[in-house]
Design a protein around this motif. Structure first.
Motif, PDB file in Angstrom:
ATOM      1  N   UNK A 247       0.797  -1.231   0.000  1.00  2.00           N
ATOM      2  CA  UNK A 247       0.000   0.000   0.000  1.00  2.00           C
ATOM      3  C   UNK A 247       0.832   1.285   0.000  1.00  2.00           C
ATOM      4  N   UNK A 248       2.043   1.268   0.518  1.00  2.00           N
ATOM      5  CA  UNK A 248       2.814   2.515   0.638  1.00  2.00           C
ATOM      6  C   UNK A 248       3.463   2.950  -0.683  1.00  2.00           C
ATOM      7  N   UNK A 249       3.551   2.068  -1.677  1.00  2.00           N
ATOM      8  CA  UNK A 249       4.189   2.397  -2.967  1.00  2.00           C
ATOM      9  C   UNK A 249       5.583   2.997  -2.799  1.00  2.00           C
ATOM     10  N   UNK A 250       6.365   2.416  -1.915  1.00  4.85           N
ATOM     11  CA  UNK A 250       7.751   2.887  -1.735  1.00  4.85           C
ATOM     12  C   UNK A 250       8.752   1.859  -2.270  1.00  4.85           C
ATOM     13  N   UNK A 251       8.415   0.579  -2.136  1.00  2.00           N
ATOM     14  CA  UNK A 251       9.190  -0.486  -2.783  1.00  2.00           C
ATOM     15  C   UNK A 251       8.573  -0.658  -4.162  1.00  2.00           C
ATOM     16  N   UNK A 252       9.334  -0.353  -5.221  1.00  2.00           N
ATOM     17  CA  UNK A 252       8.698  -0.278  -6.541  1.00  2.00           C
ATOM     18  C   UNK A 252       8.662  -1.610  -7.273  1.00  2.00           C
ATOM     19  N   UNK A 253       9.428  -2.567  -6.842  1.00  5.62           N
ATOM     20  CA  UNK A 253       9.375  -3.968  -7.297  1.00  5.62           C
ATOM     21  C   UNK A 253      10.630  -4.673  -6.810  1.00  5.62           C
ATOM     22  N   UNK A 297       8.702   7.354   6.748  1.00  6.53           N
ATOM     23  CA  UNK A 297       7.816   6.445   6.006  1.00  6.53           C
ATOM     24  C   UNK A 297       7.179   5.422   6.945  1.00  6.53           C
ATOM     25  N   UNK A 298       7.900   5.013   7.965  1.00  3.20           N
ATOM     26  CA  UNK A 298       7.331   4.080   8.944  1.00  3.20           C
ATOM     27  C   UNK A 298       7.222   2.674   8.398  1.00  3.20           C
ATOM     28  N   UNK A 299       6.060   2.067   8.576  1.00  3.71           N
ATOM     29  CA  UNK A 299       5.907   0.652   8.209  1.00  3.71           C
ATOM     30  C   UNK A 299       5.800   0.445   6.704  1.00  3.71           C
ATOM     31  N   UNK A 300       6.398  -0.634   6.254  1.00  2.00           N
ATOM     32  CA  UNK A 300       6.196  -1.088   4.875  1.00  2.00           C
ATOM     33  C   UNK A 300       5.392  -2.378   4.958  1.00  2.00           C
ATOM     34  N   UNK A 301       4.221  -2.386   4.330  1.00  2.00           N
ATOM     35  CA  UNK A 301       3.350  -3.571   4.428  1.00  2.00           C
ATOM     36  C   UNK A 301       3.249  -4.279   3.072  1.00  2.00           C
ATOM     37  N   UNK A 302       3.043  -5.577   3.165  1.00  5.23           N
ATOM     38  CA  UNK A 302       2.878  -6.393   1.953  1.00  5.23           C
ATOM     39  C   UNK A 302       1.747  -7.391   2.168  1.00  5.23           C
ATOM     40  N   UNK A 303       0.941  -7.596   1.153  1.00  2.00           N
ATOM     41  CA  UNK A 303      -0.139  -8.577   1.245  1.00  2.00           C
ATOM     42  C   UNK A 303      -0.429  -9.165  -0.134  1.00  2.00           C
ATOM     43  N   UNK A 304      -1.064 -10.306  -0.147  1.00  2.00           N
ATOM     44  CA  UNK A 304      -1.412 -10.929  -1.434  1.00  2.00           C
ATOM     45  C   UNK A 304      -2.581 -10.163  -2.055  1.00  2.00           C
ATOM     46  N   UNK A 305      -2.612 -10.055  -3.385  1.00  2.00           N
ATOM     47  CA  UNK A 305      -3.762  -9.388  -4.014  1.00  2.00           C
ATOM     48  C   UNK A 305      -5.038 -10.218  -3.858  1.00  2.00           C
ATOM     49  N   UNK A 306      -6.177  -9.540  -3.810  1.00  2.00           N
ATOM     50  CA  UNK A 306      -7.472 -10.229  -3.717  1.00  2.00           C
ATOM     51  C   UNK A 306      -7.975 -10.479  -5.143  1.00  2.00           C
ATOM     52  N   UNK A 307      -7.811 -11.698  -5.588  1.00  2.00           N
ATOM     53  CA  UNK A 307      -8.111 -12.026  -6.990  1.00  2.00           C
ATOM     54  C   UNK A 307      -9.603 -12.158  -7.258  1.00  2.00           C
ATOM     55  N   UNK A 308     -10.403 -12.301  -6.192  1.00  2.00           N
ATOM     56  CA  UNK A 308     -11.859 -12.369  -6.385  1.00  2.00           C
ATOM     57  C   UNK A 308     -12.432 -10.972  -6.614  1.00  2.00           C
ATOM     58  N   UNK A 309     -12.047 -10.051  -5.753  1.00  2.00           N
ATOM     59  CA  UNK A 309     -12.605  -8.700  -5.888  1.00  2.00           C
ATOM     60  C   UNK A 309     -12.032  -7.993  -7.108  1.00  2.00           C
ATOM     61  N   UNK A 310     -10.829  -8.379  -7.530  1.00  2.00           N
ATOM     62  CA  UNK A 310     -10.167  -7.707  -8.652  1.00  2.00           C
ATOM     63  C   UNK A 310      -9.814  -8.722  -9.739  1.00  2.00           C
TER      64      UNK A 310
END
Ligand code: NDP
Ligand code: MG
Length: 395
Positions: A247-253, A297-310
């Motif tokens: 969500x933070x868009x700080x790690x670009x890949x 920047x604080x926390x960097x969070x990562x999660x799996x995409x929701x493939x049902x909703x999207x």
């Protein structure tokens, strides 16, 4: 001194490119600028950057552009029409082309730049999705180079070893990991998505971008297009391209290596970093971007995409697996559906439905030339428009 041609100069990427260029008048000269149909913003840019040539895609805007340039006392040569844009991209007066037209409209000029052996700063991801094979053939013939101007692909490029030649195994790479912000509806319940408005969809939490890509980010189709883009740019099969919501868009890949190393590129979400990297590569120049303060920047969070909703994300993987012209169908149907959504003729959730129908239709095997791709693209658009009519009326 690099001599630049900027296609899509009046857009968001065009503005980022010109902002970097203006900071380095000793390194960059603007040879040509091109826009779509808005005359005044293009003429204003000509006044500021004094290109030799300017072109506008809309043929009906030629007289207006010529008049606007004259009014500003400029001797910039004006031309119009898609062929004029492709001509600018191949103009011997420039060595570097920023391909920042939105959508399939950028394909012919992106290909022309590749064929002419330019340094191609490719933001126009739809071109590589539609015709990745043709684009890489043209690059090989032209002998130029492609530098990715998509933050994720630019990040991956930066994390790959120098001289990487689209062979993951030779470079010891296990997987490519594309990050996605998740868009403005990341945490919305599925039931609320049908009523989403264009204004809500275009209000991206982290990036200021054009309207089409903003909607693509909200559906996750942008990430789907980027999976296909990564396939062509880095020679990666779909099952070695992962998507991670951050969500933070700080790690670009990130690039995951065989030995367990994970290399990431971080920075503020500002496309000027990407443009500066592509313009100066392999050197580094100032981009006017604030350095990223990781403490703030604080926390960097990562999660799996929701493939049902999207569901658009999986539709893109499906198109990549199907190969041939399936990604072209995906892109064409998506462009039609997004335009209809922006004009309030189709609900947000109808975008995936239109794309799904386009992928389910029969299609030819391999398509090997530009004219045939454009004809197929036009045919898919007609079918997708009919689907928009049905789904829009039902909503
Ligand atoms: P914008 O909508 O801001 O700009 C689009 C540009 O394309 C404008 O210059 C527009 O001209 C021109 N254009 C529109 N239609 C045509 C046409 N038919 N023929 C020629 N030119 C046309 O888009 P963005 O700058 O956001 O995006 C451009 C590309 O870069 C897209 O492919 C997008 O996916 C990609 N990209 C963008 C990012 C971003 O941060 N914005 C990030 C990564 C990739 P006019 O002003 O006259 O309409
Ligand atoms: Mg991107």
């Amino acid at each position: 001194m690099r001599r630049l041609c900027i296609l899509g100069a009046t857009g968001s990427i065009g503005a980022s490119a010109l902002d970097v260029v203006a900071r380095h008048p000793d390194r960059y000269a603007v040879h040509a600028l091109a826009g779509g149909h808005r005359v005044e913003p293009l003429a204003d840019l000509c006044q500021r950057f004094r290109p030799q040539r300017a072109a506008i895609a809309d043929p009906a805007a030629l007289d207006g552009l010529a008049a606007a340039l004259r009014e500003r006392g400029l001797s910039t040569e004006a031309s119009a029409g898609p062929a004029a844009l492709a001509g600018l991209a191949a103009d011997p007066g420039c060595d570097t082309v920023v391909a920042a037209i939105v959508g399939a409209a950028g394909l012919a000029s992106s290909l022309a730049a590749a064929e002419a052996g330019k340094r191609l700063l490719l933001a126009n991801k739809e071109a590589v999705v539609m015709a990745g094979e043709l684009l890489f053939e043209a690059l090989a013939r032209g002998g130029g180079e492609l530098l990715p101007v998509d933050s994720e692909h630019n990040a991956i490029f930066q994390c790959l070893p120098p001289g990487f030649d689209r062979d993951l195994d030779a470079a010891g790479v296990a997987r490519l990991i594309l990050t996605a912000s998740g868009g403005p509806f990341r945490d919305w319940p599925a039931a609320d998505l049908a009523a989403v408005t264009p204004e809500q969809a275009c209000a991206h939490p982290n990036w200021a971008m054009g309207r089409k890509i903003s909607v693509d980010s909200a559906t996750l189709m942008n990430k789907g297009l980027e999976v296909i883009e990564a396939h062509w740019l880095f020679g990666a099969p779909g099952d070695r391209i992962e998507v991670l919501v951050h969500p933070q868009s700080l790690v670009h890949s990130l690039v995951e290596y065989r030995d367990g190393s994970l290399l990431a590129q971080l920075g503020s979400p500002d496309m000027r970093t990407v443009l500066a990297h592509g313009l100066a590569w392999p050197e580094r120049i100032a981009a006017g971007v604030e350095p990223l303060d990781l403490v703030r920047a604080g926390r960097l969070e990562f999660q799996a995409p929701d493939r049902q909703r999207f569901p658009c994300l999986d539709l893109a993987y499906q198109a990549l697996r199907a190969g041939g012209p399936a990604p072209c169908a995906l892109n064409a149907a998506n462009e039609v559906a997004v335009a209809a959504f922006l004009e309030r003729r189709l609900p947000f959730t109808g975008i995936a439905a239109v794309v799904e129908q386009a992928l389910a239709a029969d299609r030819p095997g391999r398509i090997q030339d530009l004219d045939s791709i454009l004809a197929y693209d036009a045919a898919v658009r007609r079918t997708a428009s009919a689907a928009v009519g049905r789904l829009g009326a039902a909503a």
